[in-house]
Enzyme design. Structure first.
Site, PDB file in Angstrom:
ATOM      1  N   SER A   1      79.193 130.170  62.416  1.00  0.00           N
ATOM      2  CA  SER A   1      79.032 129.965  60.985  1.00  0.00           C
ATOM      3  C   SER A   1      77.676 129.398  60.585  1.00  0.00           C
ATOM      4  O   SER A   1      76.664 130.032  60.822  1.00  0.00           O
ATOM      5  CB  SER A   1      80.174 129.069  60.515  1.00  0.00           C
ATOM      6  OG  SER A   1      80.226 129.038  59.135  1.00  0.00           O
ATOM      7  N   HIS A   2      77.668 128.194  60.026  1.00  0.00           N
ATOM      8  CA  HIS A   2      76.425 127.627  59.493  1.00  0.00           C
ATOM      9  C   HIS A   2      75.586 126.966  60.587  1.00  0.00           C
ATOM     10  O   HIS A   2      74.522 126.440  60.299  1.00  0.00           O
ATOM     11  CB  HIS A   2      76.751 126.590  58.415  1.00  0.00           C
ATOM     12  CG  HIS A   2      77.470 125.394  58.966  1.00  0.00           C
ATOM     13  ND1 HIS A   2      78.815 125.428  59.272  1.00  0.00           N
ATOM     14  CD2 HIS A   2      77.048 124.163  59.296  1.00  0.00           C
ATOM     15  CE1 HIS A   2      79.173 124.242  59.754  1.00  0.00           C
ATOM     16  NE2 HIS A   2      78.125 123.458  59.783  1.00  0.00           N
TER      17      HIS A   2
ATOM     18  N   ASP B   1      76.025 131.968  54.274  1.00  0.00           N
ATOM     19  CA  ASP B   1      75.721 131.388  55.583  1.00  0.00           C
ATOM     20  C   ASP B   1      75.880 132.416  56.712  1.00  0.00           C
ATOM     21  O   ASP B   1      76.011 133.618  56.457  1.00  0.00           O
ATOM     22  CB  ASP B   1      76.587 130.146  55.828  1.00  0.00           C
ATOM     23  CG  ASP B   1      78.045 130.494  56.076  1.00  0.00           C
ATOM     24  OD1 ASP B   1      78.505 131.526  55.544  1.00  0.00           O
ATOM     25  OD2 ASP B   1      78.736 129.742  56.803  1.00  0.00           O
TER      26      ASP B   1
ATOM     27  N   ASP C   1      78.232 133.447  58.711  1.00  0.00           N
ATOM     28  CA  ASP C   1      79.360 134.381  58.684  1.00  0.00           C
ATOM     29  C   ASP C   1      79.753 134.760  57.260  1.00  0.00           C
ATOM     30  O   ASP C   1      80.821 135.342  57.037  1.00  0.00           O
ATOM     31  CB  ASP C   1      80.561 133.810  59.454  1.00  0.00           C
ATOM     32  CG  ASP C   1      81.039 132.487  58.904  1.00  0.00           C
ATOM     33  OD1 ASP C   1      80.247 131.811  58.213  1.00  0.00           O
ATOM     34  OD2 ASP C   1      82.204 132.121  59.134  1.00  0.00           O
TER      35      ASP C   1
ATOM     36  N   ASP D   1      80.804 133.206  54.660  1.00  0.00           N
ATOM     37  CA  ASP D   1      81.937 132.637  53.917  1.00  0.00           C
ATOM     38  C   ASP D   1      81.507 131.520  52.973  1.00  0.00           C
ATOM     39  O   ASP D   1      82.251 131.138  52.079  1.00  0.00           O
ATOM     40  CB  ASP D   1      83.065 132.176  54.859  1.00  0.00           C
ATOM     41  CG  ASP D   1      82.635 131.129  55.862  1.00  0.00           C
ATOM     42  OD1 ASP D   1      81.422 130.851  55.971  1.00  0.00           O
ATOM     43  OD2 ASP D   1      83.518 130.591  56.559  1.00  0.00           O
ATOM     44  N   ARG D   2      80.290 130.992  53.155  1.00  0.00           N
ATOM     45  CA  ARG D   2      79.808 129.967  52.232  1.00  0.00           C
ATOM     46  C   ARG D   2      78.976 130.597  51.128  1.00  0.00           C
ATOM     47  O   ARG D   2      78.459 131.709  51.296  1.00  0.00           O
ATOM     48  CB  ARG D   2      78.923 128.953  52.957  1.00  0.00           C
ATOM     49  CG  ARG D   2      79.671 128.153  53.987  1.00  0.00           C
ATOM     50  CD  ARG D   2      78.809 127.044  54.523  1.00  0.00           C
ATOM     51  NE  ARG D   2      79.574 126.265  55.496  1.00  0.00           N
ATOM     52  CZ  ARG D   2      79.323 125.011  55.810  1.00  0.00           C
ATOM     53  NH1 ARG D   2      78.310 124.389  55.238  1.00  0.00           N
ATOM     54  NH2 ARG D   2      80.057 124.389  56.695  1.00  0.00           N
TER      55      ARG D   2
ATOM     56  N   THR E   1      89.823 118.481  55.363  1.00  0.00           N
ATOM     57  CA  THR E   1      88.684 119.395  55.490  1.00  0.00           C
ATOM     58  C   THR E   1      89.014 120.573  56.410  1.00  0.00           C
ATOM     59  O   THR E   1      89.609 120.390  57.464  1.00  0.00           O
ATOM     60  CB  THR E   1      87.480 118.612  56.048  1.00  0.00           C
ATOM     61  OG1 THR E   1      87.098 117.635  55.083  1.00  0.00           O
ATOM     62  CG2 THR E   1      86.309 119.523  56.340  1.00  0.00           C
TER      63      THR E   1
ATOM     64  N   LYS F   1      87.276 131.276  53.007  1.00  0.00           N
ATOM     65  CA  LYS F   1      86.310 131.172  51.934  1.00  0.00           C
ATOM     66  C   LYS F   1      85.466 132.435  51.933  1.00  0.00           C
ATOM     67  O   LYS F   1      85.390 133.127  52.945  1.00  0.00           O
ATOM     68  CB  LYS F   1      85.495 129.895  52.031  1.00  0.00           C
ATOM     69  CG  LYS F   1      84.846 129.606  53.346  1.00  0.00           C
ATOM     70  CD  LYS F   1      84.291 128.186  53.327  1.00  0.00           C
ATOM     71  CE  LYS F   1      83.359 127.972  54.483  1.00  0.00           C
ATOM     72  NZ  LYS F   1      83.912 126.996  55.450  1.00  0.00           N
TER      73      LYS F   1
END
Ligand code: VG1
Ligand code: CO
Length: 553
Positions: free
Chosen positions: A121-122, A286, A288, A290-291, A353, A385
């Site tokens: 991810s990020h 980001d 992947d 999703d952000r 979270t 997300k």
């Protein structure tokens, strides 16, 4: 000559530390590349998937990743292992690519048993960067803790893994079907299902007209997997000029970017969005995809505000015309969405979270929109997300209201008040020191209620957040230390569950400001008393050895 795949049962020994964190198992590429490391985790996953055990035939899995370094190797390994473990069919994104929201959409649309998403991810990528793997269940969402804990437990006991050998790598560059042993590998277009879903939810005519009227946008895909999705929708379907999407080619090292869309790592976009000649609308996603980051000209939207604003304006968008069932946010996310939910007379939920905690609420139809302060927003259209979804929601709102991003935010603050908000990350902290800091804070909790810690900051409640899932009753404890003040201000402390180097302390700061005359006070100034108090309470600078936070968002 046709090569026949041979089933091999390979002896192995457990690796310590294969417990998934906030979102899957994330480690350095160098850790994943050890012989048997990825294989052990994947075998543990197959071993605990009840449906694969009960009926291997007829089960379909989805597979793809964000294209970072090691993605290509890992996809081939997982295909060989899926075949050896009796999976009937794997739907894999072309070139091994699938964004996280797209994987969720594909799992749901095609009725798959679940999916394996390869992404950190990020987190930074490349040979010295991070890699990650996570499992999503049949609803399209991240596996709940009982599944990830079962996988972890299995990694600690297994002694063999199954893999097919003797055949060359599957060609993932062409769409269509091929065989690996008894298993069908179906290479799918990674964008189609997701793009179709977006067209069901948003007003494409209004957005097309917005571009035709000369409005301009810049979407920074940060060299990650979001580029093809954004290009298809913005440039191909909505007629935005070619070049609207920048850094749109998925690259193994993200072109040297750190694909974390925040003001620090998306500095290039921030600069492009500044000044009178800047585009009207800026956005980024980001690793992947999703952000999401949402920017106006010389104006950044705080993710917590974004969730609240989307909720307040949801009925302006076709997919949400009928209204929302409820809004859910993670605990550290600001309370701005709660205020909107109250005004709308709908339910508000507060979860730990990580997106996995929203799945049950979405499945039960209790929440329609969900969001986190960490640039994550989405709805019940998938169970992850969804960066492009959030961007299109903001574009749809601009197109139908004729208002700019800044106008939409200011109107929202004027109506509901402003939840002034910031997150301070202290990265690369020694694990022992971070644990000591959190333990000391927890020890203080019982004595804090009722105390006035600074002028205007009297503690109403101080606890370590625990969550009981309202749908299945599962309990998650130790989800972050929170101090709620009489004024509505909040201070939250927790350690990151996605990092791969040392510990990261996250400090979340929030204060409510009803007075429009004070909505322009710089955020860090408006939060100065809370920032000082956080340091006094937790001894942050001393214990971390850092003079200031490494990232402020
Ligand atoms: C962070 C964020 C969290 C998010 C998670 C996964 O987790 O705080 O809100 O769900 O990353 O996002 P943590 O444990 O490091 O605070 V992603 O886009 O990296 O999968
Ligand atoms: Co992500």
């Amino acid at each position: 000559m046709t090569l026949k795949a041979v089933l091999t049962v390979q002896p192995t020994t457990p690796f310590a530390g294969q417990r998934p964190g906030t979102s899957g198992l994330r480690k350095k590429v160098t850790v994943f590349a050890q012989s048997g490391y990825l294989e052990n985790f994947v075998q543990a996953l197959f071993d605990v998937l009840p449906a694969v055990q009960a009926s291997p035939q007829g089960q379909t899995l989805v597979l793809g990743g964000d294209g970072r370094f090691y993605n290509r190797v890992a996809v081939q390994t997982i295909l060989r292992m899926a075949a050896a473990n009796g999976v009937a069919r794997v739907l894999v994104g072309q070139d091994g690519l699938l964004s996280t929201p797209a994987a969720s959409a594909v799992i749901r649309k095609r009725g798959a048993l679940g999916g394996i998403i390869l992404s950190a991810s990020h987190n930074p990528g490349g040979p010295d960067g991070d890699f990650g793997i996570k499992y999503n269940i049949a609803n399209g969402g991240p596996a709940p803790e009982k599944v990830t804990e079962a996988i972890f437990a299995r990694t600690q006991t297994l002694s063999t893994y199954k893999i097919m050998s003797g055949t060359p790598d599957v060609d993932l560059s062409r769409l269509g079907e091929s065989w690996l042993g008894e298993m069908v590998v179906q290479v799918i277009d990674p964008v189609d299902d997701h793009a179709e879903l977006m067209q069901q939810l948003f007003d494409f005519d209004a957005m097309r007209a917005w571009f035709q009227a000369g409005h301009r946008m810049r979407y920074d895909a940060m060299g990650a997997v979001g580029g093809p999705y954004a290009r298809r929708v913005l440039e191909d379907l909505l007629g935005a000029p070619v070049g609207t999407v920048v850094n749109g080619e998925p690259l193994e090292d993200f072109g040297g970017h750190h694909p974390d869309p925040n003001p620090v790592h998306a500095a290039e976009l921030m600069a492009a969005m500044s000044g009178a000649a800047a585009p009207d609308f800026g956005a980024a996603s980001d690793g992947d995809a999703d952000r999401n980051m949402i920017l106006g000209r010389d104006f950044a939207v705080t993710p917590s505000d974004s969730l609240a604003i989307l909720a307040a304006n949801a009925t302006l968008v076709p997919g949400y015309r009928a209204g929302l069932a409820g809004v859910a946010r993670s605990m550290p996310t600001s309370q701005a969405a709660d205020v909107v939910a109250k005004a709308l007379g709908i339910a508000a939920f507060e979860t730990p979270t990580g997106w996995k905690f929203f799945g049950n609420l979405l499945d039960a139809g209790q929440a329609t929109l969900c969001g986190e302060e960490s640039y994550g927003t989405s709805s019940n259209h998938v169970r992850e997300k969804d960066g492009l979804w959030a961007v299109l929601f903001w574009l749809n709102l601009q197109a139908v209201t004729g208002k700019s991003v800044e106008d939409l935010v200011r109107a929202h603050w004027a109506r509901f008040g402003r939840h002034v908000y910031s997150r301070h990350d202290w990265e690369g902290v020694a694990v022992a020191k971070a644990d000591q800091l959190m333990a000391a804070l927890r020890a203080k909790l019982p004595s804090l209620a009722g105390q006035t810690l600074a002028p205007g900051l009297t503690v109403r409640l101080a606890d370590d957040f625990a969550y009981t899932d309202p749908i299945d009753g599962s309990v998650s404890t130790g989800q972050g230390v929170r101090l709620l003040f009489e004024s509505g201000a909040r201070l939250v402390f927790r350690l990151s569950g996605t990092g791969t180097e040392g510990a990261t302390l996250r400090v979340y700061l929030e204060r409510f400001e009803p007075d429009p005359a004070r909505h322009d006070v710089p955020v860090q100034d408006a939060l100065a008393d809370l920032i000082t108090l956080a340091d006094v309470l937790a001894d942050i600078r001393h214990l971390t050895g850092l003079p200031s936070p490494t990232v402020v968002t």
